[in-house]
Design a protein around this motif. Structure first.
Motif, PDB file in Angstrom:
ATOM      1  N   THR C 244       0.872  -1.185   0.012  1.00 39.59           N
ATOM      2  CA  THR C 244      -0.139   0.024   0.128  1.00 39.59           C
ATOM      3  C   THR C 244       1.014   1.298  -0.098  1.00 39.59           C
ATOM      4  O   THR C 244       2.119   1.085   0.232  1.00 39.59           O
ATOM      5  CB  THR C 244      -0.812   0.190   1.206  1.00 39.59           C
ATOM      6  OG1 THR C 244      -0.234   0.101   2.349  1.00 39.59           O
ATOM      7  CG2 THR C 244      -1.820  -1.153   1.556  1.00 39.59           C
ATOM      8  N   GLU C 245       0.322   2.312  -0.318  1.00 35.82           N
ATOM      9  CA  GLU C 245       0.911   3.595   0.070  1.00 35.82           C
ATOM     10  C   GLU C 245       1.242   3.724   1.470  1.00 35.82           C
ATOM     11  O   GLU C 245       0.851   2.988   2.561  1.00 35.82           O
ATOM     12  CB  GLU C 245      -0.272   4.735  -0.094  1.00 35.82           C
ATOM     13  CG  GLU C 245      -1.439   4.528   0.715  1.00 35.82           C
ATOM     14  CD  GLU C 245      -2.570   5.323   0.434  1.00 35.82           C
ATOM     15  OE1 GLU C 245      -2.538   6.324  -0.314  1.00 35.82           O
ATOM     16  OE2 GLU C 245      -3.886   4.814   0.824  1.00 35.82           O
ATOM     17  N   LEU C 300      -7.925  -1.701   6.201  1.00 35.23           N
ATOM     18  CA  LEU C 300      -7.201  -1.803   5.114  1.00 35.23           C
ATOM     19  C   LEU C 300      -7.839  -1.593   3.846  1.00 35.23           C
ATOM     20  O   LEU C 300      -7.387  -1.427   2.862  1.00 35.23           O
ATOM     21  CB  LEU C 300      -6.378  -3.087   5.029  1.00 35.23           C
ATOM     22  CG  LEU C 300      -5.024  -3.143   5.920  1.00 35.23           C
ATOM     23  CD1 LEU C 300      -4.609  -4.718   5.806  1.00 35.23           C
ATOM     24  CD2 LEU C 300      -3.914  -2.040   5.297  1.00 35.23           C
ATOM     25  N   ALA C 301      -9.292  -1.764   3.876  1.00 33.28           N
ATOM     26  CA  ALA C 301     -10.078  -1.589   2.519  1.00 33.28           C
ATOM     27  C   ALA C 301      -9.927  -0.494   1.922  1.00 33.28           C
ATOM     28  O   ALA C 301      -9.641  -0.248   0.622  1.00 33.28           O
ATOM     29  CB  ALA C 301     -11.507  -1.632   3.089  1.00 33.28           C
ATOM     30  N   GLN C 302      -9.661   0.740   2.745  1.00 35.13           N
ATOM     31  CA  GLN C 302      -9.439   1.988   2.050  1.00 35.13           C
ATOM     32  C   GLN C 302      -8.034   2.320   1.817  1.00 35.13           C
ATOM     33  O   GLN C 302      -7.854   3.333   1.340  1.00 35.13           O
ATOM     34  CB  GLN C 302     -10.132   3.251   3.179  1.00 35.13           C
ATOM     35  CG  GLN C 302     -11.622   3.064   3.212  1.00 35.13           C
ATOM     36  CD  GLN C 302     -12.143   3.009   1.693  1.00 35.13           C
ATOM     37  OE1 GLN C 302     -11.917   3.696   0.934  1.00 35.13           O
ATOM     38  NE2 GLN C 302     -13.121   2.163   1.624  1.00 35.13           N
ATOM     39  N   ALA C 303      -7.199   1.542   2.144  1.00 40.11           N
ATOM     40  CA  ALA C 303      -5.751   2.041   2.008  1.00 40.11           C
ATOM     41  C   ALA C 303      -5.700   1.472   0.260  1.00 40.11           C
ATOM     42  O   ALA C 303      -5.935   0.784  -0.126  1.00 40.11           O
ATOM     43  CB  ALA C 303      -4.715   1.064   2.535  1.00 40.11           C
ATOM     44  N   GLN C 304      -4.782   2.550  -0.345  1.00 41.54           N
ATOM     45  CA  GLN C 304      -4.415   2.187  -1.686  1.00 41.54           C
ATOM     46  C   GLN C 304      -3.155   1.391  -1.880  1.00 41.54           C
ATOM     47  O   GLN C 304      -2.135   1.554  -1.360  1.00 41.54           O
ATOM     48  CB  GLN C 304      -4.518   3.733  -2.202  1.00 41.54           C
ATOM     49  CG  GLN C 304      -5.523   4.411  -2.153  1.00 41.54           C
ATOM     50  CD  GLN C 304      -5.678   5.774  -3.277  1.00 41.54           C
ATOM     51  OE1 GLN C 304      -5.693   5.725  -4.223  1.00 41.54           O
ATOM     52  NE2 GLN C 304      -5.364   6.679  -2.561  1.00 41.54           N
ATOM     53  N   VAL C 305      -3.320   0.400  -2.893  1.00 45.04           N
ATOM     54  CA  VAL C 305      -2.271  -0.417  -3.295  1.00 45.04           C
ATOM     55  C   VAL C 305      -1.673   0.249  -4.275  1.00 45.04           C
ATOM     56  O   VAL C 305      -2.183   0.737  -5.354  1.00 45.04           O
ATOM     57  CB  VAL C 305      -2.906  -1.553  -4.012  1.00 45.04           C
ATOM     58  CG1 VAL C 305      -1.707  -2.563  -4.584  1.00 45.04           C
ATOM     59  CG2 VAL C 305      -3.560  -2.599  -2.709  1.00 45.04           C
ATOM     60  N   VAL C 306      -0.206   0.729  -4.287  1.00 42.27           N
ATOM     61  CA  VAL C 306       0.342   1.202  -5.164  1.00 42.27           C
ATOM     62  C   VAL C 306       1.216   0.506  -6.045  1.00 42.27           C
ATOM     63  O   VAL C 306       1.733   0.612  -7.353  1.00 42.27           O
ATOM     64  CB  VAL C 306       1.544   2.333  -4.562  1.00 42.27           C
ATOM     65  CG1 VAL C 306       0.991   3.538  -4.005  1.00 42.27           C
ATOM     66  CG2 VAL C 306       2.690   1.673  -3.572  1.00 42.27           C
TER      67      VAL C 306
END
Lengths: 477, 101, 379
Positions: C244-245, C300-306
């Motif tokens: 994630t970010e 973690l649902a709202q975390a962005q995967v980079v």
């Protein structure tokens, strides 16, 4: 299982024209774009922008509204505000296109062919201080103009090289917006290198348009040529710009600095989908390898428009048509009822590419600007400097993937869009190898950051065809 | 830093860092923030430096703001909506804890 | 390549083939004994597990059926604090190594029971096996406030920890170089031949002569091993990882499948796939990994995967390492494992010492290559 014939990624001139031609040919088509309406970057705001329906930004821009209308009339289903996560080729030769469609949601669309028309982005122009608020790209400023009718105020400096820099200055000039200084950083040898291509240029539409542009920009703006070592000065935001001309260093006050270094293809999607890419030494960029209809070495994956190599909006539209005919031929065995139309598009493509070689040479960036000094940040996301990259190379990291592992350059949310080419250029400078031999960092999914929830929803949505769009697909004006 | 050439058709109200601002309806959020005087929108993750809109087309990830509670969203790809709440100045976002007790 | 003429016609005392974490740990340890070491590595594009691994220094659940491996992993975990301090001192690099213990989360009671029984059985087999503690949902919540309601409990092992794996990779390069080890990239090896006083190693970078040769080439060991009479039938096993970010710190302990790095990004990795040398990513597998991570940590649902990637583990048929010295080619050694980070500490000390001295201690005999004599070479 529901399956489409074709998914098109990108709603600029290439994607829109491809959609129109493919729909005319009877294919089931879905178009996906990150924006809110048709147009892409070049025709941004054609439907609902500040200058929609006017000729104030020039006749080329007005052509966008015509194309957008043709697209709307085609009835092609569109997912706007949607981000493609990944394109995978399945064992049966079809494609799974993973698309983030909205809050927490994503779908996997199955299609027999894909046309990637993801367009261009500006070549990174890494200078000291380019991360300061107040420093933006010329493209960003032009987007603000097209979409929102907003222009810079206070001392404004344009710096760099490339037609867009002059186009923007001319558009500002026509609207009565003052630009204090245009710092032209093109190298002194560019004219000499461009001359062999002058014949092509003189028969191109750019010759006429270009002279007009220069005239307008020159009239309103102080232009300083032969500029080197541009840097942005400021504490928490931009206050001044310094540059060198000859032996003299100067500092000028600035509230807004607009940088431009030409445009390069956006390759993240096509690279991650497995298509072969090659270094173009004349254009200083990686480009996908394509056949005459834009098909890559991944069968069924076509690329049209600037994402395949910079050619401008008119060339992009022609390539979009040709790619659609290519898909039709692949799926139906024929490119439609009348291959005269395909020949016409091919001619239009040839005409619209005339003069590009001259422009590429004339506006080529300087080596010293492609490979900035040690203290300059190259990777904006991970805040990695040119010196960090040089040090890694000197310690034996011979390529961008190892440099990435050593320095974290390219690991942030932009996924190397802002640092990839500079990293390769620095490795090339250090090792004496060509960028073509060095290659680019491996580009992977997700092509743009998406939430964990969106990725998780790919399993539930697998094989399902979306029935509703995440946002209004009609113009709001 | 920036000014408007074309008068907007209508206005909506957004909240930026808790203060209400009247902005042009349908405007790009990054544009609205610049016009409202917000040049720096976040701080960089490693060094904590000010960052603002840069590329304007969704490729640089420097215009990240919190929009209605969702952190690190690209302001250049979003249009303002009436009642939108925007938070600037974030360096490392804290995820909202949604775990039910 | 600068020859070192004083050394009996050889270019170096030891050539280590492989520039990943395993090869570099050995090279560093060998250089520390005073030997002249050359590291021969592949180019920028390689199946390089060291660029894709998860960064755990982990013993929990290791060697459930193999107490020798359990002991070996624990020995390395115990040596890690000293190893980390040494590498940090030599290179002035913060490895961000932490050993506060690690957790495995269970989403069902059955899973928790099975794991606890396995760990208890191993623990009861003797000294020097890892301690662990069974936690109920409340116990998990105390250590991990962000844990979700679907987690019924878990296990805690105090020996587990994690490290910034890329910085370790980088620092091992620097540490080996600081002791005079020579690093040669773009030097893929094609042949290894015996000489009276060592080996002639030829390949993309020409010929190099070394007194001893150590094969630490990961998946490449399957091809290289037979050149020195060692059968090492390793195969790739893919693991896909999401990161994630960078986020504000919220995880105090690593889990076996989820950890937050010192820089703030959350790594999520939870797949074992037999797909040959394909190191790509698959949307369905990533979706499963993401969905499970959200059940463990709903926020973690709202975390962005980079980024996401596939990395290839180096697996032997039984999953345990191979440490072997060649009988037919004295002076040639082979080291292969899929836990190069956890075992880095013992590789740099014990294994490097044994290779330097030639004294093969009993610790390594359970990991001899002979146990795979009946296994055909892969591919």
């Amino acid at each position: 299982m529901t399956r489409l014939d074709l998914v098109i990624v990108g709603a600029g001139p290439a994607g829109l024209r491809a959609a129109v031609e493919a729909a005319t040919g009877g294919l089931s088509v879905m178009l996906v774009d990150e924006g809110r309406e048709p147009g892409g970057q070049i025709y941004r705001g054609s439907e609902s922008g500040a200058f929609a329906g006017t000729a104030k930004l020039g006749s080329d821009y007005a052509a966008g509204a015509v194309l957008a209308a043709a697209f709307r009339a085609s009835g092609v289903e569109a997912l706007f505000g949607a981000t493609v996560i990944q394109i995978e080729r399945e064992a049966d030769g079809s494609f799974s296109v993973s698309v983030a469609t909205g809050h927490d949601k994503a779908v996997v669309v199955r299609a027999r062919a894909v046309i990637a028309a993801t367009g261009a982005q500006e070549r990174p122009f890494p200078i000291d201080g380019w991360t300061l608020p107040g420093v933006m790209t010329a493209g960003a400023a032009q987007t603000m103009l097209k979409a929102d009718g907003v222009v810079p105020d206070g001392p404004v400096v344009l710096a760099g090289t490339g037609p867009l820099l002059y186009l923007l200055a001319a558009q500002y000039g026509a609207l009565g917006v003052a630009i204090d200084t245009l710092l032209d950083t093109a190298g002194p040898g560019n004219w000499r290198r461009a001359l062999p291509h002058v014949a092509g240029f003189l028969t191109s539409r750019y010759a006429f348009k270009g002279l007009g542009l220069l005239g307008k920009a020159l009239a309103a703006t102080r232009i300083i040529r032969g500029v080197e070592a541009v840097s942005a000065i400021g504490d928490t935001r931009l206050s001044a710009v310094t540059y060198r001309k000859g032996a003299t260093e100067r500092t000028i006050p600035a509230h807004v600095l607009l940088l431009h270094h030409g445009v390069v293809p956006q390759i993240n999607l096509t690279w991650s989908a497995g298509a072969q890419h090659r270094w173009n030494a004349a254009r200083l960029a990686f480009e996908p390898v394509r056949d005459a209809s834009g098909q890559t070495d991944v069968p069924g994956l076509f690329i049209a428009g600037d994402s395949g190599g910079i050619g401008g909006a008119q060339a992009a539209e022609a390539e979009g048509a040709l790619a659609a005919f290519g898909v039709l031929r692949m799926l139906r065995g024929t490119a439609g009822d009348d291959d005269r139309i395909e020949r016409q598009w091919r001619r239009r493509l040839a005409v619209s590419l005339r003069g590009r070689a001259f422009l590429d040479a004339l506006y080529a960036p300087r080596q010293s600007h492609l490979c900035p000094p040690d203290e300059v940040i190259v990777c904006r996301c991970e805040e990695v400097t040119a010196g960090d990259i040089r040090k890694a190379v000197r310690r034996g990291a011979m390529g961008p993937n190892q440099v990435k592992a050593f320095t974290r350059a390219g690991m942030g949310p932009c996924q190397s869009r802002m640092c990839g080419l500079t990293t390769v250029a620095i490795i090339a400078e250090e090792t004496g190898l060509s960028p073509g031999d060095i290659g680019h960092m491996r580009l992977r999914a997700p092509v743009k950051p998406v939430t964990v929830a969106q990725i998780a929803s790919l399993s539930e949505a697998d094989e399902r065809r979306p029935t509703e769009s995440p946002s209004a697909t009609r113009p709001c004006k | 830093m920036f000014r408007r050439l074309v008068e907007p058709a209508g206005h909506v109200t957004v909240t930026i860092d808790g203060r209400p601002f009247s902005v042009a309806a349908g405007e790009t959020l990054s544009t609205a923030l610049l016009l409202a005087g917000f040049a720096g929108l976040r701080r960089s993750a490693r060094l904590g430096r000010e960052r603002g809109p840069f590329c304007g087309m969704g490729v640089c990830f420097d215009c990240l703001v919190t929009i209605d509670g969702a952190a690190n969203r690209q302001a250049c790809l979003v249009r303002v909506r009436d009642g939108m709440a925007v938070q600037t100045g974030t360096r490392l976002p804290a995820l909202a804890d949604t775990v039910p007790e | 390549m600068s020859p070192a003429p004083e050394r009996s016609g050889n270019d170096c005392d030891v050539a280590v083939i492989g520039g990943g974490v395993v090869g570099l740990s050995l090279a560093y340890g060998l250089a520390k004994t005073g030997l002249a070491v050359t590291i021969l590595d592949e180019g920028d594009i390689a199946h390089r597990a060291s660029r894709g691994n998860f960064g755990l220094v982990w013993v929990q659940g290791k060697g459930l059926d193999n107490p020798d491996y359990a002991r070996w992993s624990l020995a390395s975990a115990r040596a890690w604090p000293f190893f980390a301090a040494e590498i940090e001192a030599v290179t002035d690099t913060a490895l961000s190594y932490e050993q506060r213990g690690g957790l495995m989360a269970s989403l069902t009671e059955d899973d928790l029971d099975t794991r606890c029984n396995d760990l208890r059985r191993l623990h009861n087999r003797g000294r020097d096996c890892a301690d662990f503690e069974r936690l109920d949902a409340g116990g998990m919540k105390r250590l991990l406030p962000a844990i979700g309601p679907d987690v019924v409990g878990g296990t805690f092992c105090p020996h587990d920890g994690h490290v910034n794996a890329l910085r370790l990779f980088n620092a091992l390069h620097a540490a080996a170089a600081s002791l005079g080890a020579i690093y040669r990239p773009n030097a893929t090896v094609e042949a290894i031949d015996r000489l009276p006083d060592g080996f002639s190693i030829t390949g993309a970078a020409g010929e190099i002569r070394a007194g001893k040769v150590v094969l630490a080439a990961g998946l490449g060991n399957a091809r290289l091993g037979p050149m020195v009479g060692i059968h090492a039938p390793v195969r790739p096993q893919r693991g896909q990882i999401l990161v994630t970010e960078k986020l504000a710190h919220f995880l105090d302990y690593p889990l076996g499948t989820i950890r937050q790095t010192d820089e703030g990004g959350v790594m999520i990795g939870d797949s074992k796939e037999e797909v040959g040398f394909d190191n790509g990513t698959r949307h369905d597998v990533l979706a499963g990994i993401a969905a499970k991570a959200i059940r463990i940590f709903p926020l973690l649902a709202q975390a962005q995967v980079v980024r996401s990637w596939g990395a290839l583990r180096v697996m032997t048929p039984d999953g345990y390492p191979i440490y072997e010295r060649s009988v037919t080619h004295p002076g040639a050694y082979l080291v292969t494992c899929h836990s190069g980070v956890t075992l880095a500490a013992v590789h740099a000390s014990h294994v490097a010492g044994m290779i330097a001295s030639g004294d093969w201690l009993p610790d390594l005999t359970p990991f001899a290559a002979g146990r795979f004599a009946d296994v055909p070479s892969p591919g």
